[in-house]
Design an enzyme around this catalytic site. Sequence first.
Site, PDB file in Angstrom:
ATOM      1  N   ARG A 113      78.864  39.328  49.795  1.00 31.88           N
ATOM      2  CA  ARG A 113      80.086  39.836  49.184  1.00 31.88           C
ATOM      3  C   ARG A 113      80.460  38.999  47.958  1.00 31.88           C
ATOM      4  NH1 ARG A 113      83.289  44.329  48.782  1.00 31.88           N
ATOM      5  NH2 ARG A 113      85.473  43.982  49.286  1.00 31.88           N
ATOM      6  N   THR A 390      80.147  52.697  45.618  1.00 32.73           N
ATOM      7  CA  THR A 390      79.366  52.045  46.673  1.00 32.73           C
ATOM      8  C   THR A 390      78.167  52.905  47.025  1.00 32.73           C
ATOM      9  OG1 THR A 390      81.430  51.111  47.514  1.00 32.73           O
ATOM     10  CG2 THR A 390      79.521  50.899  48.948  1.00 32.73           C
ATOM     11  N   THR A 408      77.746  47.382  46.449  1.00 30.61           N
ATOM     12  CA  THR A 408      78.804  48.058  45.687  1.00 30.61           C
ATOM     13  C   THR A 408      79.193  47.307  44.424  1.00 30.61           C
ATOM     14  OG1 THR A 408      81.038  48.983  45.902  1.00 30.61           O
ATOM     15  CG2 THR A 408      80.665  46.862  46.939  1.00 30.61           C
ATOM     16  N   ASN A 410      82.386  48.255  43.672  1.00 32.91           N
ATOM     17  CA  ASN A 410      83.710  48.781  44.000  1.00 32.91           C
ATOM     18  C   ASN A 410      83.813  50.193  43.414  1.00 32.91           C
ATOM     19  OD1 ASN A 410      86.122  48.928  45.281  1.00 32.91           O
ATOM     20  ND2 ASN A 410      87.290  47.969  43.645  1.00 32.91           N
ATOM     21  N   SER A 461      86.530  44.054  52.881  1.00 31.00           N
ATOM     22  CA  SER A 461      85.717  45.235  52.550  1.00 31.00           C
ATOM     23  C   SER A 461      85.769  46.238  53.691  1.00 31.00           C
ATOM     24  CB  SER A 461      84.263  44.786  52.344  1.00 31.00           C
ATOM     25  OG  SER A 461      83.415  45.904  52.214  1.00 31.00           O
ATOM     26  N   SER A 462      85.410  47.477  53.368  1.00 32.54           N
ATOM     27  CA  SER A 462      85.241  48.508  54.407  1.00 32.54           C
ATOM     28  C   SER A 462      83.769  48.834  54.632  1.00 32.54           C
ATOM     29  CB  SER A 462      85.976  49.783  53.995  1.00 32.54           C
ATOM     30  OG  SER A 462      87.350  49.549  53.890  1.00 32.54           O
ATOM     31  N   GLY A 482      82.273  54.969  49.798  1.00 33.02           N
ATOM     32  CA  GLY A 482      83.549  55.677  49.898  1.00 33.02           C
ATOM     33  C   GLY A 482      84.768  54.806  50.104  1.00 33.02           C
ATOM     34  N   GLY A 483      84.666  53.483  49.885  1.00 34.11           N
ATOM     35  CA  GLY A 483      85.850  52.635  50.041  1.00 34.11           C
ATOM     36  C   GLY A 483      86.430  52.813  51.437  1.00 34.11           C
TER      37      GLY A 483
HETATM   38  N1  GLY Z   1      84.667  48.104  47.466  1.00 35.98           N
HETATM   39  C1  GLY Z   1      84.700  48.870  48.648  1.00 35.98           C
HETATM   40  C2  GLY Z   1      84.578  48.052  49.876  1.00 35.98           C
HETATM   41  O1  GLY Z   1      83.991  46.983  49.848  1.00 35.98           O
HETATM   42  O2  GLY Z   1      85.097  48.436  50.894  1.00 35.98           O
END
Ligand code: GLY
Length: 579
Positions: A113, A390, A408, A410, A461-462, A482-483
């Site tokens: 990350r 992503t 990603t 973002n 993050s998701s 998809g965030g």
């Molecule tokens: N940038 C989207 C995530 O990391 O969840």
Amino acid sequence: MPIRSFIAMLLLTPLTLAQETAPPLFAADTPIIDYQNPQLPGYGRIGMVVSPEKLAGDIGLDMLKQGGNAIDAAVATGFALAVTLPRAGNLGGGGFMLVHLAESDEQIFIDYRETAPAAATRDMFLNADGTVNKSKAYFSRQAAGVPGTVAGLIHAQSKYGTLPLATVIQPAIDLAEQGFDTPLALHMSLTSRAERLAMDPEAKRVYLQGTANAPAPGALFKQPDLAHTLQRIRDKGRDGFYGGETAALIAADMAANDGLITADDLAGYRTLERSPVRGTFNEFEIVSVAPPSSGGIHILQMLNLLEPYPLKSYGHNSAEYLHRLIESMKLAYADRSRYLGDPDQTVVPTESLISKEYADERRQLITANRANTAASVGPGNPIPAESRDTTHYSVADAQGNVVANTYTLNFSFGSHIVVPGTGILLNNEMDDFAAKAGAANAYGLVQGEANTVAPNRRPLSSMTPTIVFKDGHPWLATGSPGGSLIITTVLQTLLNAMVFDMNIATAVAAPRVHNQWMPDRTLVEPGISVDTQRILEAWGHNLTLTQRTIGRANSLMIEDGWLQGFADLRRPGGHVATE
Ligand code: GLY
């Protein structure tokens, strides 16, 4: 007649003729084995890469054919997507890789990350009046976290791969240097973001060739600066990115444009190996990513909430099923806003959140035939937004190694800023922090103190790369872009396979819903019965029909010795590379 020719004949046959003369295409007990046609699930035995883009997927498969393992293939695909899928494939972003090693039967979570630069401060994205400066949080150099992708891919490859780094990275160099014919999907993604890309002179030069428009479909698309950056990585390893010319170019661009990332930030970037989170759902074992992802925790939390319900007898996407699903989503995302953050800087109560006991307690809040309002579950402020950012791909080899990788920038194309002379798009991952505790980010996600901006912190993050085990063996690998939509996309893909016995193609493409507690509404894809929608509305659900697909779960399944894969073809460009 060979089955491939037979299927090709059927596909070319006018529908009426096919109906009159051909045997049924999908006889119940006849597996479709078609290596060429990505409209159908891919089947393979040697290996598989389920990729958002064909050239990069084929490069991964080629690594397997050269004797590499799933990790070599995943790393090669990761570098290649930085060239062929610039909206999300990247060198300038970060991600999470989940690896299953067959020989030692262990699962490794590689956290690469992005990290806030040392000079980042809690209120850096606030205006003087306390409101969030969205332009700075989304589209400035300050929006960029220290990139982790190159360190993460090299870490994975050198520790768990078998091929030399030069071998796995060379195909990406060749694509960037010699160019490739612009695929329609690339043309479409660049066109959709051309206006914003044109605001950065270097992004305009690289992606729009100095014009206002994307390259035409089929036009040769070269990225010579990116090729040179990749060559430096090939020749010097991580120092080819985090030191030397590349780091100097990034640091100089930052210094000249109010950016925060320094040469020291780059040199100090560290990939981390963390323990994955684990849980069970009926007879399945689920292994997923731990914080700084929220995904694994909330997948397990929602599965725990749903496990006691007779989901199968409710029926797939019935009102009874969707009601419980949506209510579980609300509870999980409400907890996300309060408890989740970088585990190295905040205490995340992971074990409690994923425990069956906690789910038993929280399930009391789910009432039959009546939707909770978001306010009745917890506080917040809504700003809805969807994104196609992503990307995720899944890889397996014949030895039983499996990789689920999500990475990603973002947003699609991140900050839309390219570091001059490098071909590197900068992420805007700093917006995954809470610019202001309690205020919604670009995904409408409300986040708390645990995820405020702080130096050297990793934004929550998701991303949710996940592997499911059945009878002790890897059975399903998935993940999604998809965030905030990622977690619920993965959840429904898992439930479609584990509860409703769908094959991987149906599990990936079945219509989905999404609720994230705040904003107080449920997104619904076309294909959810309108009758069902009316029932849910009568029970108090606030539904919003979306024409955009919710997530894109490029997934694979291993059954009866066969690899079966499916890229969600409701978005353009997906591909199952397999043999
Ligand atoms: N940038 C989207 C995530 O990391 O969840």
